[in-house]
Design an enzyme around this catalytic site. Structure first.
Site, short mmCIF file in Angstrom:
data_model
loop_
_atom_site.label_atom_id
_atom_site.label_comp_id
_atom_site.label_asym_id
_atom_site.label_seq_id
_atom_site.Cartn_x
_atom_site.Cartn_y
_atom_site.Cartn_z
CE1 TYR A 74 33.72 -17.57 -14.25
CE2 TYR A 74 35.05 -18.38 -13.26
CZ TYR A 74 35.46 -17.96 -14.40
OH TYR A 74 36.53 -18.29 -14.88
CB CYS A 75 27.75 -19.47 -15.53
SG CYS A 75 26.49 -18.22 -15.39
NE ARG A 76 26.75 -13.46 -22.33
CZ ARG A 76 25.11 -12.38 -22.08
NH1 ARG A 76 24.45 -13.21 -21.92
NH2 ARG A 76 25.32 -11.22 -22.52
#
Length: 112
Positions: A74-76
């Site tokens: 995941y990221c932003r």
């Protein structure tokens, strides 16, 4: 399952936040936060390991991971993690899952 995207040799799956949260309860899952270290320090999912996908040593650091384990990224917002998921599948990881919407859509509290 929302989408199945073709990598060069394998695929990764996009999961909604609810699907991602449920999947993380499986034993042996590896959770990768592919944001910058400063973003990780500001708040991340419990149990996450920070591997910045924009770092020059990302490929080398990923090579040290177990390719047979369930891997969740995941990221932003979901864009960098989609890039990372594609790189992981190309590197031979068999079961890679990407969080749609990233932490922006994550309903649970982040930890520091």
């Amino acid at each position: 399952m929302f989408g199945l995207f073709q990598g060069s040799a394998s695929t990764y799956k996009n999961l909604t936040p609810a699907q991602f949260s449920a999947a993380l309860r499986q034993p042996g899952a590896v959770l990768l936060d592919v944001r910058r270290p400063d973003e990780f320090a500001a708040g991340h999912l419990p149990g996450a390991v920070n591997l910045d996908v924009t770092s020059p040593d990302f490929t080398r650091r990923v090579a040290a991971l177990d390719k047979t384990q369930l891997t969740y990224v995941y990221c932003r917002s979901g864009a960098r993690s989609a890039t990372a998921a594609g790189q992981l599948t190309k590197a031979g990881f068999g079961q890679v899952h990407n969080l749609l919407g990233g932490v922006l859509d994550w309903p649970e509290k982040l930890i520091r």
